[in-house]
Design a protein around this motif. Structure first.
Motif, mmCIF file in Angstrom:
data_model
loop_
_atom_site.group_PDB
_atom_site.id
_atom_site.type_symbol
_atom_site.label_atom_id
_atom_site.label_comp_id
_atom_site.label_asym_id
_atom_site.label_seq_id
_atom_site.Cartn_x
_atom_site.Cartn_y
_atom_site.Cartn_z
ATOM 1 N N GLN A 40 25.105 34.684 49.968
ATOM 2 C CA GLN A 40 25.673 33.980 51.114
ATOM 3 C C GLN A 40 25.993 34.961 52.230
ATOM 4 O O GLN A 40 26.085 36.166 52.014
ATOM 5 C CB GLN A 40 26.916 33.200 50.701
ATOM 6 C CG GLN A 40 28.100 34.074 50.307
ATOM 7 C CD GLN A 40 29.300 33.263 49.827
ATOM 8 O OE1 GLN A 40 29.161 32.130 49.382
ATOM 9 N NE2 GLN A 40 30.489 33.838 49.916
ATOM 10 N N ASP A 59 19.863 32.860 61.556
ATOM 11 C CA ASP A 59 20.832 32.112 60.739
ATOM 12 C C ASP A 59 21.898 33.066 60.184
ATOM 13 O O ASP A 59 23.085 32.734 60.124
ATOM 14 C CB ASP A 59 20.139 31.411 59.559
ATOM 15 C CG ASP A 59 19.280 30.233 60.004
ATOM 16 O OD1 ASP A 59 19.381 29.828 61.179
ATOM 17 O OD2 ASP A 59 18.511 29.725 59.174
ATOM 18 N N ALA A 119 25.781 32.966 61.808
ATOM 19 C CA ALA A 119 26.606 32.109 60.940
ATOM 20 C C ALA A 119 28.050 32.158 61.421
ATOM 21 O O ALA A 119 28.547 33.211 61.804
ATOM 22 C CB ALA A 119 26.501 32.584 59.500
ATOM 23 N N ARG A 159 27.614 30.439 54.498
ATOM 24 C CA ARG A 159 26.324 29.749 54.439
ATOM 25 C C ARG A 159 25.322 30.519 53.579
ATOM 26 O O ARG A 159 25.278 31.740 53.613
ATOM 27 C CB ARG A 159 25.778 29.611 55.881
ATOM 28 C CG ARG A 159 24.486 28.887 56.022
ATOM 29 C CD ARG A 159 24.570 27.449 55.562
ATOM 30 N NE ARG A 159 25.357 26.610 56.443
ATOM 31 C CZ ARG A 159 26.211 25.665 56.005
ATOM 32 N NH1 ARG A 159 26.374 25.462 54.719
ATOM 33 N NH2 ARG A 159 26.893 24.931 56.854
ATOM 34 N N SER A 180 22.659 24.576 59.041
ATOM 35 C CA SER A 180 23.767 23.617 58.997
ATOM 36 C C SER A 180 24.032 23.112 57.577
ATOM 37 O O SER A 180 24.994 22.386 57.342
ATOM 38 C CB SER A 180 23.510 22.441 59.950
ATOM 39 O OG SER A 180 22.448 21.647 59.501
ATOM 40 N N CYS A 181 23.192 23.470 56.620
ATOM 41 C CA CYS A 181 23.485 23.223 55.201
ATOM 42 C C CYS A 181 22.949 24.403 54.399
ATOM 43 O O CYS A 181 22.127 25.171 54.910
ATOM 44 C CB CYS A 181 22.888 21.900 54.712
ATOM 45 S SG CYS A 181 21.095 21.931 54.530
ATOM 46 N N ASP A 182 23.412 24.565 53.170
ATOM 47 C CA ASP A 182 23.004 25.708 52.362
ATOM 48 C C ASP A 182 21.535 25.612 51.981
ATOM 49 O O ASP A 182 21.010 24.538 51.704
ATOM 50 C CB ASP A 182 23.864 25.809 51.101
ATOM 51 C CG ASP A 182 25.238 26.398 51.404
ATOM 52 O OD1 ASP A 182 25.394 27.024 52.479
ATOM 53 O OD2 ASP A 182 26.148 26.226 50.577
#
Ligand SMILES: [Zn+2]
Ligand SMILES: [Zn+2]
Length: 344
Positions: free
Chosen positions: A9, A47, A51, A58, A117-119
């Protein structure tokens, strides 16, 4: 299923950390995927850099292939536990917004952007919306299929929208993760294919990937060289460098289309005269729907198009991203999860 899983992450903007997370249960309309492979796309860099630390950390990655291990309620019966599926950049359309209602699922306004916007798939486990799932053909390994889900469909669909017909000249600017797929698809679709890149070291690869001609921008003016061949009906740009993109504009034939795939912050300077006089156009293109992704996979199987990949284990994701950023990847790095997962 294990109670926890490993994920890479975003720790702070620009940096990743390996963590152990609790395995979630899928909500209605979602499935849980045991990830087998995840490609590293150029968009992952932004990304990771952008983040928001205020949000839950994320997990990047949007070229994901794995097997369904659990299915939430109200999920279409076409998806089964054990089935191999993929997820690309677009995380599953809502079926309710205006764009969905007119059938333009890739333009859905309520769609998660995977890894942003999502994992995403830098993890052993991932949650995905069922509307975003792509069926993976048996002929492709998970490592081969992963890059097709973003780099593949982005270029395949852009070529389909380009207006070019078999025999027409198509130029591809930037021979990296996307460009190396674009050259192969363009050749198999029957275009005269021109690769435009920097340096002689990729000339042999460009030829092997299907380019009829390679233009090294260090030694040739690309617009002059393309015009000497009659101009290009379509130009695909996979780089966000506005100087390199505008330098190619004069190479567009009348009614030619410049298709923008590379995303960056800087504006693109364009001569309005060149647009108006010969009805040239500039369009953007964003990957495509899961159905279109399956068509891309099928075309790849049918014609023998495969990404050139190098695999690295999940735990080395930070090194892998660094290698991608430096431009040393030839041409796609794919993370694999098999190194420490339990066999089942
Ligand atoms: Zn991508
Ligand atoms: Zn929608």
């Amino acid at each position: 299923m294990k109670a926890t899983y490993r994920a890479m992450q975003v720790k702070t903007p620009g940096n990743l950390e390996l963590v152990e997370r609790q395995t979630p249960a899928p909500n209605p309309g979602e499935v849980l995927i045991a990830v087998e492979a995840c490609g590293i796309c150029g968009a992952d860099a932004s990304d990771i850099d952008n983040a928001d630390p205020a949000l839950q950390p994320r997990v990047p990655g949007h070229e994901v292939v794995g097997r369904i291990v659990a299915i939430g309620a109200n999920t279409p019966s076409i998806w089964k536990v054990g089935q191999r599926v993929g997820v690309g950049r677009l995380g599953g359309h809502c079926n309710e917004c205006t764009e969905c209602r007119r059938g333009r699922f890739n333009l859905c306004r309520n769609q998660p952007i995977v890894g942003s916007s999502c994992d995403g798939g830098y993890a052993e486990i991932m949650i995905a919306r069922a509307t975003g799932l792509v069926s993976i053909p048996d002929e492709l390994s998970s490592e081969e299929a992963a890059p097709i889900l973003c780099a593949g469909i982005a270029t395949f669909n852009a070529l389909k929208k380009s207006g070019a017909e078999p025999g027409d000249t198509v130029a591809v600017l930037g021979i990296g993760g996307l460009g190396h797929m674009a050259l192969q698809y363009a050749r198999k679709m029957g275009f005269r294919v021109i690769a435009v890149g920097r340096g002689e070291d990729i000339a042999a690869d460009a030829a092997r990937l299907g380019a009829h001609r390679y233009i090294d921008t260090y030694v040739e003016n690309p617009a002059d060289a393309i015009n000497a061949m009659g101009g290009a009906k379509a130009i695909l740009t996979t780089t966000a460098n506005p100087t390199a993109v505008s330098a190619l504009m004069p190479a567009l034939a009348p009614e030619g289309r410049l298709i923008v795939l590379g995303v960056g912050k800087d504006p693109l300077p364009v001569s309005t005269r060149s647009l108006v006089g010969a009805e040239r156009s500039i369009v953007g293109s964003i990957t495509g729907s899961p159905y279109e992704n399956e068509k891309t996979l099928d075309f790849s199987v049918l014609t023998g198009v495969r990404p050139m990949i190098e695999t690295m284990p999940l735990a080395r994701a930070e090194d892998a991203v660094q290698k991608m950023r430096s431009g040393d990847a030839k041409f796609r790095i794919v993370l694999t999860m098999g190194d420490q997962t339990d066999a089942h």
